[in-house]
Design an enzyme around this catalytic site. Structure first.
Site, short mmCIF file in Angstrom:
data_model
loop_
_atom_site.label_atom_id
_atom_site.label_comp_id
_atom_site.label_asym_id
_atom_site.label_seq_id
_atom_site.Cartn_x
_atom_site.Cartn_y
_atom_site.Cartn_z
N TYR A 55 -37.96 -79.00 -28.16
CA TYR A 55 -39.13 -78.20 -27.46
C TYR A 55 -38.88 -76.55 -27.43
O TYR A 55 -40.19 -75.89 -27.48
CB TYR A 55 -39.43 -78.86 -26.12
CG TYR A 55 -39.97 -80.29 -25.83
CD1 TYR A 55 -41.59 -80.20 -26.10
CD2 TYR A 55 -39.39 -81.44 -26.01
CE1 TYR A 55 -42.04 -81.36 -26.24
CE2 TYR A 55 -40.05 -82.49 -25.76
CZ TYR A 55 -41.44 -82.48 -26.12
OH TYR A 55 -42.18 -83.62 -26.14
N HIS A 112 -51.26 -83.38 -20.71
CA HIS A 112 -50.05 -83.71 -21.19
C HIS A 112 -49.13 -82.52 -20.96
O HIS A 112 -48.28 -82.42 -21.66
CB HIS A 112 -50.33 -84.21 -22.79
CG HIS A 112 -50.93 -85.54 -22.91
ND1 HIS A 112 -51.29 -85.85 -24.23
CD2 HIS A 112 -51.21 -86.34 -21.91
CE1 HIS A 112 -51.89 -87.03 -24.03
NE2 HIS A 112 -51.91 -87.24 -22.77
N THR A 180 -58.82 -85.59 -32.03
CA THR A 180 -58.01 -86.57 -31.57
C THR A 180 -58.00 -87.93 -32.25
O THR A 180 -59.09 -88.49 -32.56
CB THR A 180 -57.98 -86.63 -30.19
OG1 THR A 180 -57.07 -87.85 -29.71
CG2 THR A 180 -59.34 -87.20 -29.61
N SER A 181 -56.83 -88.38 -32.51
CA SER A 181 -57.00 -89.87 -33.11
C SER A 181 -57.24 -90.90 -32.41
O SER A 181 -57.25 -92.20 -32.80
CB SER A 181 -55.53 -90.28 -33.86
OG SER A 181 -54.62 -90.11 -32.84
N1 APR Z 1 -59.92 -80.82 -37.78
C1 APR Z 1 -60.35 -81.84 -37.02
N2 APR Z 1 -59.47 -82.92 -36.96
C2 APR Z 1 -58.24 -82.92 -37.58
C3 APR Z 1 -57.86 -81.81 -38.46
C4 APR Z 1 -58.71 -80.77 -38.48
N3 APR Z 1 -58.25 -79.76 -39.17
N4 APR Z 1 -56.61 -82.09 -38.94
C5 APR Z 1 -56.14 -83.25 -38.41
N5 APR Z 1 -57.33 -83.79 -37.69
C6 APR Z 1 -57.27 -84.94 -36.97
C7 APR Z 1 -56.39 -86.30 -37.40
O1 APR Z 1 -57.38 -86.72 -38.68
C8 APR Z 1 -56.26 -86.90 -36.37
O2 APR Z 1 -57.24 -87.99 -36.28
O3 APR Z 1 -56.73 -84.85 -35.52
C9 APR Z 1 -56.08 -86.17 -35.27
C10 APR Z 1 -54.88 -85.90 -34.55
O4 APR Z 1 -54.39 -86.86 -34.14
P1 APR Z 1 -52.78 -87.20 -33.43
O5 APR Z 1 -51.87 -86.43 -34.36
O6 APR Z 1 -52.69 -88.57 -32.94
O7 APR Z 1 -52.95 -86.07 -32.21
P2 APR Z 1 -53.46 -86.25 -30.77
O8 APR Z 1 -54.71 -87.56 -30.76
O9 APR Z 1 -53.68 -85.00 -29.95
O10 APR Z 1 -52.25 -87.01 -30.12
C11 APR Z 1 -52.48 -87.54 -28.70
O11 APR Z 1 -50.18 -88.20 -28.52
O12 APR Z 1 -48.06 -87.75 -29.24
C12 APR Z 1 -48.92 -87.70 -28.04
O13 APR Z 1 -48.75 -86.47 -26.09
C13 APR Z 1 -49.13 -86.39 -27.43
O14 APR Z 1 -51.19 -85.25 -27.01
C14 APR Z 1 -50.67 -86.12 -27.93
C15 APR Z 1 -51.26 -87.76 -27.89
#
Ligand code: APR
Length: 239
Positions: A55, A112, A180-181
């Protein structure tokens, strides 16, 4: 036209083009670590020095002048400044890029936690923190060592601000999910909870797991699709 109560949910994808790695786009590794090795209370209990180093590196990255809010963060700042109804920006991101794009906004909620905040598990003291932490860093509140931790919600812990989020979901009329995924609950369940009650729109690089639940899904890079979408929304409000 009256504006529906708005919720925008953001994830790591909105910060990707600012140079911050997403969580799941790199073979399941986050900055070369398995998420469970650095983002769980168990990992912190097992190896606090490793978790602090991880971190510390993420926090230091935010001080890099190359890491800045991008066009999507700025577009949301415009949206929130101009939206005539209630509006809440719920971010899963622990970076400070929304904060920099809309400084001091009461509409921003870090569900978060935040990289630039720490808290003491002993006395509960919490504060902003820009530097490094180690198991030897004394708590500025009670002087104990080994009790400070990043103010981050790890897997298995309760997200922050859930009461406020649930109240906003209750009356929400327009929900945008950006970058977000859709793999981490409770955020991943917000769209399903709103089904039939609110217009729901996903803006993401690719369809997320729950993409089919949205009223509309727009694919593309956040910096390319969010500013245009925001301008369209705002111009509709003016009509
Ligand atoms: N523009 C739009 N979307 C994008 C881009 C971009 N340039 N680059 C990547 N993505 C999309 C990816 O396709 C994916 O679906 O953003 C998403 C990111 O997903 P994750 O990496 O899973 O992130 P997130 O959904 O924020 O994760 C949620 O998981 O690990 C924990 O606490 C952590 O807050 C986090 C939570």
């Amino acid at each position: 036209m009256s504006a529906p109560p708005l919720i925008v949910l953001t994830g790591a994808g909105i910060s990707a083009e600012s140079g911050l790695a997403t969580f799941r786009d790199n073979n399941g590794l986050w900055e070369r670590h398995r998420v469970e090795a650095v983002a769980t209370p168990e990992a912190f209990a097992r190896d606090p020095a490793l978790v602090h180093r991880f971190y510390n590196a993420r926090r230091a990255q935010l001080a890099d002048p190359a890491i800045r809010p991008n066009a999507a963060h700025h577009a949301l700042a415009r949206l929130f400044a101009a939206w005539p109804g209630p509006a809440l920006l719920v971010t899963q991101n622990v970076d400070d890029l929304h904060d920099r794009a809309m400084p001091g906004s009461a509409a921003l909620l870090h569900m978060h936690g935040e990289l630039k905040k720490i808290r003491c598990t002993g006395c509960g003291h919490g504060r902003e923190w820009a530097g490094d932490l180690s198991p030897q860093t004394p708590c500025p509140g009670c002087a104990a060592t080994g009790t400070l931790r990043p103010d981050i919600v790890w897997f298995g812990e309760m997200p922050l601000g859930m009461e406020r989020i649930e109240a906003a979901l209750h009356s929400c009329g327009l929900f945008l999910s950006i970058g977000t995924s859709g793999q981490v609950y409770p955020a991943a369940g917000f769209c399903a909870a709103l089904r039939g009650r609110a217009r729901t729109v996903e803006l993401n690089l690719e369809p997320s797991l729950g993409s089919h639940l949205f009223s509309e899904a727009i694919q593309g890079k956040a910096t390319e699709i969010v500013p245009g979408y925001v301008e369209t929304l705002l111009s509709k409000q003016k009509q």
